[in-house]
Design a protein around this motif. Structure first.
Motif, PDB file in Angstrom:
ATOM      1  N   HIS A  97      26.118  40.626   0.260  1.00  0.00           N
ATOM      2  CA  HIS A  97      26.289  41.423   1.469  1.00  0.00           C
ATOM      3  C   HIS A  97      27.610  42.185   1.402  1.00  0.00           C
ATOM      4  O   HIS A  97      28.484  41.890   0.600  1.00  0.00           O
ATOM      5  N   GLY A 116      10.803  50.157   4.749  1.00  0.00           N
ATOM      6  CA  GLY A 116      12.251  50.124   4.527  1.00  0.00           C
ATOM      7  C   GLY A 116      12.931  49.085   5.406  1.00  0.00           C
ATOM      8  O   GLY A 116      13.793  48.330   4.946  1.00  0.00           O
ATOM      9  N   GLY A 117      12.544  49.035   6.663  1.00  0.00           N
ATOM     10  CA  GLY A 117      13.110  48.035   7.565  1.00  0.00           C
ATOM     11  C   GLY A 117      12.749  46.621   7.155  1.00  0.00           C
ATOM     12  O   GLY A 117      13.574  45.704   7.222  1.00  0.00           O
ATOM     13  N   THR A 118      11.521  46.433   6.705  1.00  0.00           N
ATOM     14  CA  THR A 118      11.076  45.120   6.254  1.00  0.00           C
ATOM     15  C   THR A 118      11.848  44.689   5.011  1.00  0.00           C
ATOM     16  O   THR A 118      12.294  43.543   4.908  1.00  0.00           O
ATOM     17  N   LEU A 119      12.018  45.612   4.074  1.00  0.00           N
ATOM     18  CA  LEU A 119      12.803  45.334   2.869  1.00  0.00           C
ATOM     19  C   LEU A 119      14.215  44.900   3.250  1.00  0.00           C
ATOM     20  O   LEU A 119      14.734  43.893   2.763  1.00  0.00           O
ATOM     21  N   TYR A 120      14.813  45.620   4.144  1.00  0.00           N
ATOM     22  CA  TYR A 120      16.186  45.331   4.576  1.00  0.00           C
ATOM     23  C   TYR A 120      16.277  43.992   5.300  1.00  0.00           C
ATOM     24  O   TYR A 120      17.144  43.171   4.997  1.00  0.00           O
ATOM     25  N   LEU A 121      15.366  43.754   6.236  1.00  0.00           N
ATOM     26  CA  LEU A 121      15.457  42.549   7.058  1.00  0.00           C
ATOM     27  C   LEU A 121      15.065  41.281   6.320  1.00  0.00           C
ATOM     28  O   LEU A 121      15.702  40.238   6.472  1.00  0.00           O
ATOM     29  N   GLY A 149      15.242  40.925   3.151  1.00  0.00           N
ATOM     30  CA  GLY A 149      16.211  40.758   2.070  1.00  0.00           C
ATOM     31  C   GLY A 149      17.580  40.292   2.536  1.00  0.00           C
ATOM     32  O   GLY A 149      18.413  39.877   1.726  1.00  0.00           O
ATOM     33  N   ALA A 150      17.839  40.311   3.828  1.00  0.00           N
ATOM     34  CA  ALA A 150      19.169  39.975   4.348  1.00  0.00           C
ATOM     35  C   ALA A 150      19.552  38.532   4.052  1.00  0.00           C
ATOM     36  O   ALA A 150      20.684  38.256   3.627  1.00  0.00           O
ATOM     37  N   ALA A 179      10.423  40.504   0.064  1.00  0.00           N
ATOM     38  CA  ALA A 179      11.062  41.782   0.419  1.00  0.00           C
ATOM     39  C   ALA A 179      11.001  42.791  -0.717  1.00  0.00           C
ATOM     40  O   ALA A 179      10.780  43.983  -0.480  1.00  0.00           O
ATOM     41  N   LYS A 180      11.182  42.325  -1.942  1.00  0.00           N
ATOM     42  CA  LYS A 180      11.227  43.270  -3.069  1.00  0.00           C
ATOM     43  C   LYS A 180       9.924  44.049  -3.214  1.00  0.00           C
ATOM     44  O   LYS A 180       9.924  45.175  -3.699  1.00  0.00           O
ATOM     45  N   ASP A 222      20.323  38.214   0.361  1.00  0.00           N
ATOM     46  CA  ASP A 222      21.641  38.780   0.067  1.00  0.00           C
ATOM     47  C   ASP A 222      22.752  37.842   0.508  1.00  0.00           C
ATOM     48  O   ASP A 222      23.748  37.676  -0.191  1.00  0.00           O
TER      49      ASP A 222
END
Length: 172
Positions: free
Chosen positions: A75, A58-63, A65-66, A22-23, A69
């Motif tokens: 979170h 951005g969505g890939t980073l967020y998803l 990375g969830a 993700a990073k 986190d």
């Protein structure tokens, strides 16, 4: 118990790897955004693809990375009362909130994301946000995979918390 520890460790490793992948999408965001800004403002030549790439990265980073986190408890949490509880009380609160709030919501979201991903492949869906029209299935699939990894990490955390509530010792 040894095999359960190995399974939990494997899930943690998957979440660590997902966070590592993700990073790199943060780097994609920086480069695509910079390229678009320079191209648009200095050369009066906006791109057709940058908006879609920025949204998908951005969505890939967020998803992706969830789960990372969630593994590292980074979170968002309303912890006004949570931090006042003793460790066993926090574990109990985690178990209750997971059962009645987190898992029901995430299972519904995962089911929908999986359905959307399969549908995107089946009908060869494309995004219509720009004139680039990129295929939707890669992003929809990442969305489903990210939610699955989050559910997997949540299950591992749930098992650890439940074990701690019952036995009073950690499962590491």
């Amino acid at each position: 118990m040894s095999s359960l520890r190995k399974i939990l460790k494997f899930i943690d490793t998957v979440s660590e790897t997902s966070g590592w992948v993700a990073k790199w999408f943060a780097l994609v965001l920086v480069f695509a955004g910079t390229y678009e800004a320079v191209s648009r403002h200095f050369f009066n030549a906006p791109t057709e693809w940058a908006y879609d790439v920025l949204c998908m990265a951005g969505g890939t980073l967020y998803l992706l990375g969830a789960s990372y986190d969630y593994l590292h408890e980074s979170h968002t949490r309303v912890d006004m009362f949570y931090n006042m509880l003793p460790p066993r009380g926090r574990a109990f609160m985690n178990v209750i909130c997971s059962l009645f709030l987190f898992f029901p919501l995430m299972l519904v979201m995962f089911r929908l994301a999986f359905t959307w991903a399969v549908r995107a492949v089946t009908i060869k869906e494309v995004f219509f946000n720009s004139f680039w029209y990129p295929p939707a299935w890669p992003y929809r699939t990442v969305f489903a995979v990210g939610l699955f990894l989050l559910l997997l990490q949540a299950a591992a955390n749930f098992v650890r918390d439940l074990y701690f509530v019952i036995r009073g010792e950690t499962l590491d």
